[in-house]
Design an enzyme around this catalytic site. Structure first.
Site, PDB file in Angstrom:
ATOM      1  CG  HIS A 139      16.277  61.118  33.836  1.00 34.52           C
ATOM      2  ND1 HIS A 139      15.448  62.039  33.256  1.00 34.52           N
ATOM      3  CD2 HIS A 139      17.485  61.324  33.269  1.00 34.52           C
ATOM      4  CE1 HIS A 139      16.123  62.758  32.381  1.00 34.52           C
ATOM      5  NE2 HIS A 139      17.369  62.340  32.361  1.00 34.52           N
ATOM      6  CG  ASP A 195      12.408  63.431  32.963  1.00 35.59           C
ATOM      7  OD1 ASP A 195      12.876  63.204  31.852  1.00 35.59           O
ATOM      8  OD2 ASP A 195      13.059  63.279  34.019  1.00 35.59           O
TER       9      ASP A 195
END
Ligand code: LMR
Length: 302
Positions: A156, A128
């Site tokens: 996440h 990410d």
């Protein structure tokens, strides 16, 4: 500082023939640092005296499956992997959990290996982090390398908070605040965030498979930084044990924070200013993690 590697690949028995293909490919890469590859379906072989464990296997969500069912299956997997780490691995082992839901799976593995310090466990949010970095770079028309100190806070999952309030971009040798360079606050507080949050799903939609190359790259970045440390003046994002943090994130979670790493030890970057916009998003992703943790823990004894 070059470390040769022996890779031990663990899979379930029906997958061993497939694993042979992976072994062949690894051999065929003629990697200078790869001295050995050992495929196995036995935990006592796979976890014996490990220095680093990358836990990528988890139960993917199938059609009609509730989030809770998924969590239950994964609690069983990560409880067993945690117990195997406890039994066979070195106490200094660094454990990176990738399989989803990565944060909560990581917490379960850590709780199932009580003699290994909680600080040795982390989950992957570097993917990410790299996604956020790259989005800003593309927007500014500069290489991703020139963007530093983005932050991924939290889970996440699609509630993660990609934060660029402390991000700088290097243009003509000068570091400039990302907000000043991008000059589009609506984008930075809107589509930028949702693009990063939804990127995993977008890759799955396009490829009909989840991210592979970018995930592998992020795993390498994460482990390399644990071993060699983060560059001066830079931080990266990783999911780490939250107890004792100074950002008001509840204790006993694996939550993604900005960290620096030195001597194989991470430290949360303290003292970053958090505005109301960020606070709300950090709290929302924390709330999701608290709920996941409580559900997962309720399955632990079962
Ligand atoms: C990703 O971020 O690419 C993956 O975690 C997506 C997924 O659900 O496999």
């Amino acid at each position: 500082n070059i470390t040769p590697l022996a890779l031990i690949l663990l899979d379930i028995p029906p997958m061993l023939p497939v694993l042979e293909g992976v072994v062949m490919e690894l051999q065929d890469c003629a990697l200078p640092l790869l001295k050995e590859v050992i495929p196995t379906d036995k935990e006592e072989v796979a976890f014996k005296d490990l220095d680093a464990a990358i836990l990528v296997g988890s139960m993917p969500r199938k059609e009609g499956m509730e989030r809770k069912d998924l969590l239950k299956a994964n609690v069983a997997i990560f409880k067993s992997q945690g117990a195997a780490l406890e039994k066979y691995a070195k106490k200094t082992v660094k454990v990176l959990v990738v399989g989803n839901p990565a944060n909560t799976n990581c917490l379960i593995a850590a709780k199932s290996a009580p003699s290994i310090p909680k600080e040795n466990f982390s989950c992957l949010t570097r993917l990410d982090h790299n996604r956020a970095r790259s989005q800003v770079a593309m927007r500014c028309g500069i290489p991703a390398d020139n963007v530093k100190n983005v932050i991924i806070w939290g889970n996440h999952s699609s509630t993660q908070y990609p934060d660029v309030h402390h991000c700088t971009v290097n243009v003509q040798g000068k570091d400039v605040a990302a907000f000043d360079m991008v000059k589009d606050d609506d984008w930075l507080k809107g589509d930028f965030i949702s693009t990063v949050q939804q990127r995993g799903a977008a890759v799955i939609k396009a490829r009909k498979l989840s991210s592979a190359m970018s995930a592998a790259k992020a795993i390498c970045d994460h482990m390399r930084d644990i071993w060699t440390g983060t560059p001066e003046g830079e931080f990266i994002s990783m999911g780490v044990y939250s107890s004792g943090n100074l950002y008001g994130v509840p204790d006993d979670l694996i939550y993604s924070f900005p960290v620096t790493i030195k001597d194989k030890t991470w430290k949360i970057v303290d003292g970053l200013a958090i505005n109301d916009f960020s606070r709300a998003k950090m709290d929302a992703t924390a709330a999701e993690l608290v709920e996941e943790r409580d559900t997962a823990i309720s399955f632990l004894g079962v």
